[in-house]
Scaffold this motif. Structure first.
Motif, short mmCIF file in Angstrom:
data_model
loop_
_atom_site.label_atom_id
_atom_site.label_comp_id
_atom_site.label_asym_id
_atom_site.label_seq_id
_atom_site.Cartn_x
_atom_site.Cartn_y
_atom_site.Cartn_z
N TYR A 105 0.66 -1.30 0.07
CA TYR A 105 0.06 -0.05 -0.01
C TYR A 105 1.01 1.39 0.09
O TYR A 105 1.72 1.37 0.86
CB TYR A 105 -0.84 -0.01 1.22
N PRO A 154 -1.12 -10.16 -3.24
CA PRO A 154 -1.62 -9.32 -1.96
C PRO A 154 -2.81 -9.89 -1.35
O PRO A 154 -2.85 -10.07 -0.16
CB PRO A 154 -1.63 -7.87 -2.33
N ALA A 155 -3.68 -10.54 -2.20
CA ALA A 155 -4.89 -11.09 -1.78
C ALA A 155 -4.63 -12.23 -0.94
O ALA A 155 -5.32 -12.46 0.26
CB ALA A 155 -6.00 -10.86 -2.72
N GLN A 203 -3.18 -11.70 2.34
CA GLN A 203 -4.00 -11.13 3.19
C GLN A 203 -4.84 -12.19 3.72
O GLN A 203 -5.29 -12.25 4.94
CB GLN A 203 -4.96 -10.02 2.78
N ARG A 204 -5.44 -13.17 3.07
CA ARG A 204 -6.38 -14.44 3.42
C ARG A 204 -5.46 -15.18 4.45
O ARG A 204 -6.04 -15.72 5.48
CB ARG A 204 -6.83 -15.04 2.23
N ILE A 238 -2.81 -14.39 6.29
CA ILE A 238 -2.78 -13.73 7.66
C ILE A 238 -4.27 -13.80 8.22
O ILE A 238 -4.11 -14.13 9.54
CB ILE A 238 -2.43 -12.37 7.38
N GLN A 239 -5.13 -13.83 7.78
CA GLN A 239 -6.53 -13.73 8.35
C GLN A 239 -6.85 -15.25 8.89
O GLN A 239 -7.31 -15.46 10.18
CB GLN A 239 -7.51 -13.37 7.56
N SER A 299 -4.34 -15.75 11.92
CA SER A 299 -5.10 -14.98 13.19
C SER A 299 -6.16 -15.75 13.89
O SER A 299 -6.35 -15.72 15.05
CB SER A 299 -5.39 -13.69 12.47
#
Length: 88
Positions: free
Chosen positions: A2, A54-55, A58-59, A61-62, A65
């Motif tokens: 970003y 990036p998508a 992000q998935r 990481i989620q 988490s």
């Protein structure tokens, strides 16, 4: 991934603070523009950057988490003894 603005200067005039920022750039662009990064490292970064999604990151990481939250909030985790009694 970003674009981010970096603070260039901050000037206080009485109670008012005026801040100046540079144009927003991605970390990749900043690394390529930096004088200390060699051409070989820039080429390696560019290759690596092209392979990233990036998508998908992000998935991932989620998901991780959520797994961490499940472990932290489960009742079994609180009952487990972190230090075996033989080592006390």
């Amino acid at each position: 991934f970003y674009p981010q603005q970096k603070l260039l200067s901050k000037v206080r005039t009485g109670a008012k603070v005026t801040k100046k920022y540079d144009p927003a750039q991605t970390p990749m662009v900043r690394a390529n523009d930096h004088h200390a990064v060699t051409a070989a490292n820039k080429a390696r970064l560019t290759e690596r950057y092209a392979d990233l999604n990036p998508a998908a990151i992000q998935r991932q990481i989620q998901d991780l988490s959520m797994q961490l939250l499940a472990v932290a909030t489960s009742k079994g985790a609180a009952a487990a003894d972190p230090i075996p009694s033989a080592h006390r």
